[in-house]
Scaffold this active site. Sequence first.
Site, mmCIF file in Angstrom:
data_model
loop_
_atom_site.group_PDB
_atom_site.id
_atom_site.type_symbol
_atom_site.label_atom_id
_atom_site.label_comp_id
_atom_site.label_asym_id
_atom_site.label_seq_id
_atom_site.Cartn_x
_atom_site.Cartn_y
_atom_site.Cartn_z
ATOM 1 N N GLU A 33 -16.256 0.387 -16.144
ATOM 2 C CA GLU A 33 -17.549 -0.031 -16.679
ATOM 3 C C GLU A 33 -17.624 -1.558 -16.599
ATOM 4 O OE1 GLU A 33 -20.657 1.618 -19.921
ATOM 5 O OE2 GLU A 33 -18.642 2.396 -19.893
ATOM 6 N N GLU A 82 -13.136 0.553 -29.534
ATOM 7 C CA GLU A 82 -14.525 0.999 -29.423
ATOM 8 C C GLU A 82 -14.875 1.952 -30.573
ATOM 9 O OE1 GLU A 82 -15.116 3.274 -25.848
ATOM 10 O OE2 GLU A 82 -17.244 2.781 -25.777
HETATM 11 C C1 BGC Z 1 -20.556 0.665 -23.422
HETATM 12 C C2 BGC Z 1 -21.087 0.088 -24.691
HETATM 13 C C3 BGC Z 1 -22.534 -0.163 -24.413
HETATM 14 C C4 BGC Z 1 -23.129 1.194 -24.263
HETATM 15 C C5 BGC Z 1 -24.578 1.366 -24.291
HETATM 16 C C6 BGC Z 1 -21.179 2.005 -23.263
HETATM 17 O O1 BGC Z 1 -20.678 2.753 -22.280
HETATM 18 O O2 BGC Z 1 -19.185 0.665 -23.360
HETATM 19 O O3 BGC Z 1 -20.344 -0.808 -25.327
HETATM 20 O O4 BGC Z 1 -23.182 -1.014 -25.244
HETATM 21 O O5 BGC Z 1 -22.555 1.898 -23.211
HETATM 22 O O6 BGC Z 1 -24.770 2.275 -25.241
#
Ligand code: BGC
Length: 946
Positions: free
Chosen positions: A512, A790
């Site tokens: 990501e 997270e």
């Molecule tokens: C990320 C988050 C981001 C989100 C949006 C995720 O996959 O890791 O931190 O803000 O997507 O909801």
Amino acid sequence: MKTPIAKITLSLVLAFAAACGQARDLKIEGLRCEYLVNPLGVDSPQPRLSWTLDSKAHGQVQSAYQILVASSPEALRKNQGDCWDTGKVESDQTIQIVYAGKPLRSGTRVFWKVRVWDKGGRVSAWSEPAFWQMGLLEAKDWQARWIGDRAELPPVIPPKTYKDAERYDAQPATMLRKRFEVSAKVRRATLHASALGAYEIHLNGRRVGDHILAPEWTDYHTRVQYQTYDVTALLRPGDNVIGALLGDGWYAGRLGMSDGLFKKLRGVYGRKPYLLAQLEIELVNGQKLTVASDGSWVATKEGPVRSSDTLDGEVYDARREMPGWDASGFDAKSWQPVEVLAEIKAKLVAQPNEPIRVVEELKPIALNEPKPGVFVFDMGQNMVGWCRLKLSGPPCTTVTLRHAEATNNDGMIYTANLRGAPEVDRYTLRGGGAEIFEPHFTYHGFRFVEVTGLAQKPKLAALTGRVFCSSSPEVGQFTCSNPMLNRLWQNIRWTQRANLMSVPTDCPQRDERLGWMGDIQAFAQMACYGMDMAAFFKKWIPDVRDAQTDDGRYADFSPHPYDRNKHFTGTPAWGDAGVIVPWRAWLNYADQRLLEEHLDSMKRWIEYIRGQNPDLIWRKGRGNAYNDWLNADTLKLAGWPAKGGEVPKDVFATMYFAHSTELVSKMAKAIGRDEDARRYGKLFDDIKTAFNQAFVAADGRLPGDTQAGYALALHFNLLPDDLRPQAIAHLREGIRKYNGHISTGFLSTRCLMLELTRNGCNDEAWQLITSRTFPSWGYMIENGATTMWERWDGYVQGRGFQDPGMNSFNHWAFGAVGEWMFQSIVGIQPDEQHPGWKHFVIRPRPGGGVTWANARYDSIHGPIASTWKIEKDKLALAVNIPANTTATVYLPAKGVAEVIESGKPAASTSGVKFLRMEEGNAVFEVGSGSYKFAAPLSHNSREKGG
Ligand code: BGC
């Protein structure tokens, strides 16, 4: 000084020595140009200068300054400001001073110094000299052309399953080279370089600079950064060689979500990387020479870097090394002439912030062998960067390094949460002695490194963790008597570094790693406490503008590499980062220019939302509406009351609409755009009215009755005064309902903590921050966190890992609580009436059984410190206020508050003035200097935390 509580008065004694002679006590430090120390490649024609003042005197201020800018060190030494001599300017300004001297041409280096007059009119000595060098200001200054390998690349055919896509269609790094003559000794040589891709430059066998992944990530269709290096010491008369290694980088490599969602495995911006390099040489005999990338360079892809990708990792074959490829005497006959690219559309800009570079090295703390031949190093800390491995062995052996944030029960590494980011490096030995492997164009998030392929067990010292990130200076320090809170601070600090990788990313490990806007929005103030973000924001806010859609929507992540008009844009709280982060740049650095450049863009965002929602309730056009991400309703832990944590989406969105509108109004006012200030001030009032009418019940209840709803409504000042106490009562009830825990998500957790403290419930805030049960910060730490996770329960001893689909151990949103730690535990708070910490507040609020706390924040005006200790029911507070600033100090006091000098209560102390008693605090106004206070703790401060 000792005064009864009701009428504490402190006479302000101005303890300045006779106003004569030099202000010896006053030192000028930290000269910076555009936030950087001696920057090269400044491309603002009128850069801004700043310095800090150091003085032991109380109440010291700068009454005037004089800046000299000279064309040579000699001229500066003779006090000849032949480019700019401001003369004596009566002003207390030490930051954001706009250069207004002679226009400076491309490449010009100028030298500067400053002196100041103190409060008594005495002049200081001149500062140490500093310099800056202009970049290439106009397109015509570039003689260099974009060059790359000639061979056509086949189009990428996506694999059937993206999961197995590691290095699918990856390409070897391109090596480039050019030989040139230098006819005499070199006086100065400057290299400007960039890439569509990522580059490393070498001159005569030596690496230029220490930048990693340059030129870093921007929207390459719009704006590409170049870097400038002083390479004078690397050149010599005679034969010289410039060489470059060119990798895919963010331009041609894989990017988060590019494969699964957008069916584009790599090369989102472009498939083939290109280099741009221009070396400007000035000889001692006055001659000038330019060596620029062009059709005369040669290239090969037969070198050792077989592939290198930010997500995948690197494959390096040491048998293919070409010793001397970047120096003279090398036979490059087999290399091919390069391809020269036609002009590109993107604008070239100088990189305005600190580069990605190694900021620390870690030695592993353990080495295990969970299976024969599988060696797992434990770095003792979840980190971001890569490893340097010393190894030896027979030729052709391939050694594999796999990186992971955690291990399974059997000691093998846990990689499921990396999803499609392999984080694997492979090194094939050339054989015949000691070898060292260190990758080039990748980065990994890991604590554990699995090494296989070695014939025998390596030594612990064979591996070094090279920690790197955008090297914004670290400016915050925090310690206290509670080791768990100290660990929390360190976890936040490590996570801040981990996600500061040219853009503010969500995470550094899985596939990501995008500039997710909601995450930095929540973390922005904490980010400023931790690191000097001024230059980083100056780089990234233009990224945010580049990603804005044609109709004004801000993106969910910036840069936005995909079709921004179609996907991932316009989401409440994520898009609002386009307003909230600039506000932080204003509050902490008083960056007026950033606001001037950005105001119209912010207005377009507000107008987009208004256009969609004429009744001012944000129901339409909410993009992906992630809402208060990862709130209690998304927690799937057995037994957790998962219903009722989520604030309704229209309530959440409308609150952000109101907040952003208010901030736009304030920022417009700050830069003198009065009509805009008035207009958006009125719009804020109207949204607030609509919000109250639509959502707020007579008893202050909000739809959903969530902690998040109350926390945000209070934090954004959306409730009428008489309903605030009710909202607080509902918020406390909500915490009780969750067994004394939070149910808030990424965006509202910091607001909840700050609002509890602001509204007289500091004891609840302390209870939450010191809790060790799920969900809490302490719970993560009890379960082994060395960075911010997270999810609160990313890993639980005895239970195991959370859903690997989304289980990063390095996400900074819940670390935004560091803002509360600074603002409440040690009480260091900015004052929006005096941005850039010209005036600020120190308001410690002890509690939670903590007996001492100690913090320092190196503000743009100099170091601020707040240290307190509780001894025998007395609170001792020591503060440091930088010269030329003032602060309001709140001392939680019951009975007599004292100012201490030389260990004793002082009858009067210069620089201090008692103002009033307020909510159990003695409130003082202080000038610069170090002060100590003491007071019996007030009931509030001891039991409720003030
Ligand atoms: C990320 C988050 C981001 C989100 C949006 C995720 O996959 O890791 O931190 O803000 O997507 O909801």
